[in-house]
Design a protein around this motif. Structure first.
Motif, PDB file in Angstrom:
ATOM      1  N   GLN A 120       0.843  -1.202   0.000  1.00 47.72           N
ATOM      2  CA  GLN A 120       0.000   0.000   0.000  1.00 47.72           C
ATOM      3  C   GLN A 120       0.877   1.251   0.000  1.00 47.72           C
ATOM      4  O   GLN A 120       0.719   2.163   0.803  1.00 47.72           O
ATOM      5  N   LEU A 121       1.809   1.251  -0.935  1.00 46.42           N
ATOM      6  CA  LEU A 121       2.784   2.327  -1.040  1.00 46.42           C
ATOM      7  C   LEU A 121       2.081   3.646  -1.330  1.00 46.42           C
ATOM      8  O   LEU A 121       1.289   3.747  -2.274  1.00 46.42           O
ATOM      9  N   ASN A 122       2.376   4.653  -0.502  1.00 48.20           N
ATOM     10  CA  ASN A 122       1.740   5.975  -0.626  1.00 48.20           C
ATOM     11  C   ASN A 122       0.213   5.879  -0.606  1.00 48.20           C
ATOM     12  O   ASN A 122      -0.491   6.668  -1.231  1.00 48.20           O
ATOM     13  N   GLU A 147      16.760   0.146   6.266  1.00 49.65           N
ATOM     14  CA  GLU A 147      16.114   1.280   6.910  1.00 49.65           C
ATOM     15  C   GLU A 147      15.970   2.473   5.972  1.00 49.65           C
ATOM     16  O   GLU A 147      15.001   3.248   6.085  1.00 49.65           O
ATOM     17  N   ASN A 148      16.876   2.628   5.010  1.00 52.49           N
ATOM     18  CA  ASN A 148      16.944   3.895   4.273  1.00 52.49           C
ATOM     19  C   ASN A 148      16.750   3.829   2.764  1.00 52.49           C
ATOM     20  O   ASN A 148      16.353   4.830   2.159  1.00 52.49           O
ATOM     21  N   LEU A 149      17.038   2.701   2.120  1.00 48.27           N
ATOM     22  CA  LEU A 149      17.040   2.675   0.660  1.00 48.27           C
ATOM     23  C   LEU A 149      15.672   2.986   0.069  1.00 48.27           C
ATOM     24  O   LEU A 149      15.557   3.783  -0.878  1.00 48.27           O
ATOM     25  N   ASP A 150      14.623   2.377   0.573  1.00 51.63           N
ATOM     26  CA  ASP A 150      13.287   2.627   0.007  1.00 51.63           C
ATOM     27  C   ASP A 150      12.892   4.092   0.145  1.00 51.63           C
ATOM     28  O   ASP A 150      12.325   4.690  -0.785  1.00 51.63           O
ATOM     29  N   LYS A 151      13.228   4.712   1.279  1.00 48.01           N
ATOM     30  CA  LYS A 151      12.890   6.120   1.489  1.00 48.01           C
ATOM     31  C   LYS A 151      13.649   7.008   0.503  1.00 48.01           C
ATOM     32  O   LYS A 151      13.083   7.948  -0.063  1.00 48.01           O
ATOM     33  N   ASN A 155      11.963   9.343  -2.367  1.00 43.41           N
ATOM     34  CA  ASN A 155      12.240  10.789  -2.396  1.00 43.41           C
ATOM     35  C   ASN A 155      12.670  11.230  -3.788  1.00 43.41           C
ATOM     36  O   ASN A 155      12.238  12.287  -4.281  1.00 43.41           O
ATOM     37  N   GLU A 156      13.519  10.439  -4.427  1.00 41.05           N
ATOM     38  CA  GLU A 156      13.970  10.777  -5.776  1.00 41.05           C
ATOM     39  C   GLU A 156      12.835  10.657  -6.789  1.00 41.05           C
ATOM     40  O   GLU A 156      12.770  11.441  -7.748  1.00 41.05           O
ATOM     41  N   LEU A 157      11.947   9.710  -6.590  1.00 45.38           N
ATOM     42  CA  LEU A 157      10.801   9.569  -7.494  1.00 45.38           C
ATOM     43  C   LEU A 157       9.883  10.787  -7.417  1.00 45.38           C
ATOM     44  O   LEU A 157       9.330  11.229  -8.434  1.00 45.38           O
ATOM     45  N   GLY A 172      18.760   6.966  -5.738  1.00 45.53           N
ATOM     46  CA  GLY A 172      18.421   6.476  -4.402  1.00 45.53           C
ATOM     47  C   GLY A 172      19.475   5.519  -3.873  1.00 45.53           C
ATOM     48  O   GLY A 172      19.860   5.571  -2.697  1.00 45.53           O
ATOM     49  N   TYR A 173      19.985   4.643  -4.731  1.00 45.89           N
ATOM     50  CA  TYR A 173      21.065   3.730  -4.346  1.00 45.89           C
ATOM     51  C   TYR A 173      22.328   4.516  -3.998  1.00 45.89           C
ATOM     52  O   TYR A 173      22.973   4.250  -2.966  1.00 45.89           O
ATOM     53  N   MET A 174      22.699   5.452  -4.868  1.00 43.88           N
ATOM     54  CA  MET A 174      23.938   6.209  -4.658  1.00 43.88           C
ATOM     55  C   MET A 174      23.864   7.067  -3.399  1.00 43.88           C
ATOM     56  O   MET A 174      24.855   7.185  -2.662  1.00 43.88           O
ATOM     57  N   ASN A 175      22.707   7.665  -3.141  1.00 39.11           N
ATOM     58  CA  ASN A 175      22.543   8.472  -1.924  1.00 39.11           C
ATOM     59  C   ASN A 175      22.670   7.601  -0.673  1.00 39.11           C
ATOM     60  O   ASN A 175      23.293   8.011   0.320  1.00 39.11           O
TER      61      ASN A 175
END
Length: 353
Positions: A120-122, A147-151, A155-157, A172-175
Motif C-alpha cells: 500500500q505504497l503511498n 532502513e533507508n534505501l526505500d525512502k 524521495n527521488e521519485l 536512491g542507491y547512490m545516496n
C-alpha cells in the motif's frame, strides 16, 4: 502504508597464579614455598667450613591442601564470562499481504541478511516496494540499507517523476551508499529491490542477489549477478586501475571481495560501485510470482528449480502457502551443502495487478 522489517562463576587466572574459588575480588596469591637452614654452617678465617654442632638440614614444610580448580568456567581476563546475545535474525518467517519471506542464518557468527516490504505504497493498494539485502563483513550495511534505501528511492521519485524512474532508483542507491559511508562502519551489502506501480514491475540490483519471475511456470531472470568474473565487470574494474584475482576458484576484486557492486565497502569503493542495473517489465497475463533471494539460495539452486519447487505453493485456488515454498527453497540449498545465510522472498504478482 504497511511496513515490515523483521527481526558469577568460579574462575582461574593462570597468568597471575591466583586461584579463585568464588569471584575475582576474593582471590589472593597462594603463599610461596620457603627454604630455611636450621643451623648455619660455621666458616673459619681461611674461608674453609668449620665444625658445626649439627648437620645442616632443610626444614620440612607441610604439603598444602589440594586445590580444587574449576574446569567449567575459565576466565583469562579476570572478569566473569559474558552471556551470548541471541540473534533474533537466526530464523525469520513472515506471511504478509501479497508476499512471504523466510530467512535462516548459515554458519557465520551472526545473520547478515535483511529485507524490507512496504505494501500500500503511498496509500495505493496496488503499489509496493520489496527489498532483499545480503550483508558482508557484518550486518551494519544491510541494516542501514533496509532502513533507508526505500525512502531515498521514493524521495527521488517525487523529484524526478515516473518518466525518470530508472534514474531515480539509481540516485536512491547512490545516496544511500554515501550516507552509509559517512557512518564509518565496515562491510557492505548487496541489494535487490522491486517496485510495483501502475502494473509495472521495476527490478534493480547491485551485487549477486537475484530476482526470477515465473511466467506460466517458466523461470525468467530479471537481474544479472554482479561478480568480478563477469567480463564487463572485470573490464570496468581494470579500467579504474584495479584487478581481479582468483582465490580457491572464486574471482575477487583485488583478491578480496567476491562481488563487484554493492553499498558500502569503503576500502574498495573505487572499484565496487553502488550503481544498480534496472529493468522495467509490464506485468501481463501469465506473470505469476516473483522470487527475490540472496546468493545463499542461488549458489545451489537453479532458476527453474526454484520456480518448479515454489509453484505448487503459489499458484492455484486453495490452500496456498508461499511461506512454505520459501522455507523449502532454503532447506534445499542447505541440503546441497550451502553454509551461507539464505533469504527468500516470494511476491504474489496477482495481488498487485
Amino acid at each position: 502504508m504497511i511496513t515490515v522489517a523483521i527481526p558469577n562463576s568460579p574462575v582461574f587466572s593462570p597468568s597471575s597464579s591466583i586461584y579463585c574459588k568464588s569471584s575475582p575480588e576474593s582471590c589472593s596469591p597462594a603463599p610461596a614455598f620457603k627454604f630455611q637452614l636450621q643451623n648455619p654452617v660455621k666458616v673459619s678465617d681461611d674461608g674453609r667450613p668449620g665444625s658445626c654442632s649439627t648437620n645442616p638440614t632443610l626444614s620440612k614444610r607441610k604439603r598444602p591442601a589440594k586445590l580444587a580448580i574449576p574446569v567449567a568456567s575459565v576466565c583469562f581476563s579476570g572478569k566473569p564470562p559474558v552471556a551470548a546475545v541471541e540473534d533474533r535474525w537466526k530464523e525469520v518467517a513472515v506471511e504478509g499481504d501479497g508476499y512471504s519471506v523466510y530467512c535462516k542464518k548459515g554458519k557465520r557468527e551472526a545473520m547478515e541478511d535483511r529485507f524490507k516490504a512496504v505494501v500500500q505504497l503511498n496509500g495505493h493498494h496496488k503499489q509496493a516496494f520489496f527489498g532483499v539485502y545480503d550483508g558482508h563483513g557484518g550486518s551494519k550495511a544491510a541494516e542501514f540499507v533496509a532502513e533507508n534505501l526505500d525512502k531515498n528511492i521514493l524521495n527521488e521519485l517525487e523529484i524526478m517523476g515516473e518518466i525518470n524512474i530508472i534514474e531515480a532508483i539509481k540516485q536512491g542507491y547512490m545516496n544511500t551508499d554515501s550516507q552509509f559511508l559517512k557512518q564509518e562502519h565496515r562491510g557492505g551489502s548487496c541489494c535487490l529491490t522491486a517496485i510495483i506501480r501502475d502494473n509495472n514491475l521495476v527490478v534493480s540490483n547491485a551485487g549477486d542477489c537475484r530476482a526470477v519471475v515465473s511466467i506460466g511456470g517458466t523461470a525468467t531472470p530479471l537481474t544479472n549477478d554482479h561478480r568480478p568474473s563477469r567480463q564487463d565487470e572485470k573490464l570496468r574494474i581494470e579500467s579504474l586501475g584495479g584487478y581481479v584475482d582468483s582465490s580457491r576458484g572464486v574471482s575477487r576484486v583485488l583478491g578480496s571481495l567476491a562481488v563487484s557492486r554493492g553499498i558500502g565497502d569503503r576500502s574498495l569503493k573505487q572499484w565496487v560501485t553502488a550503481e544498480p542495473e534496472s529493468k522495467v517489465v509490464k506485468m501481463e497475463a501469465g506473470y505469476e510470482f516473483l522470487i527475490m533471494a540472496s546468493d545463499g539460495l542461488w549458489d545451489k539452486v537453479s532458476n527453474q528449480e526454484a520456480i518448479d519447487l515454489a509453484r505448487p505453493f503459489c499458484v492455484g485456488d486453495n490452500n496456498l502457502e508461499p511461506v512454505s515454498a520459501c522455507k523449502k527453497l532454503v532447506e534445499l540449498s542447505a541440503s546441497r551443502g550451502s553454509v551461507d545465510d539464505a533469504s527468500v522472498m516470494i511476491v504474489q504478482l496477482g495481488r498487485f495487478c
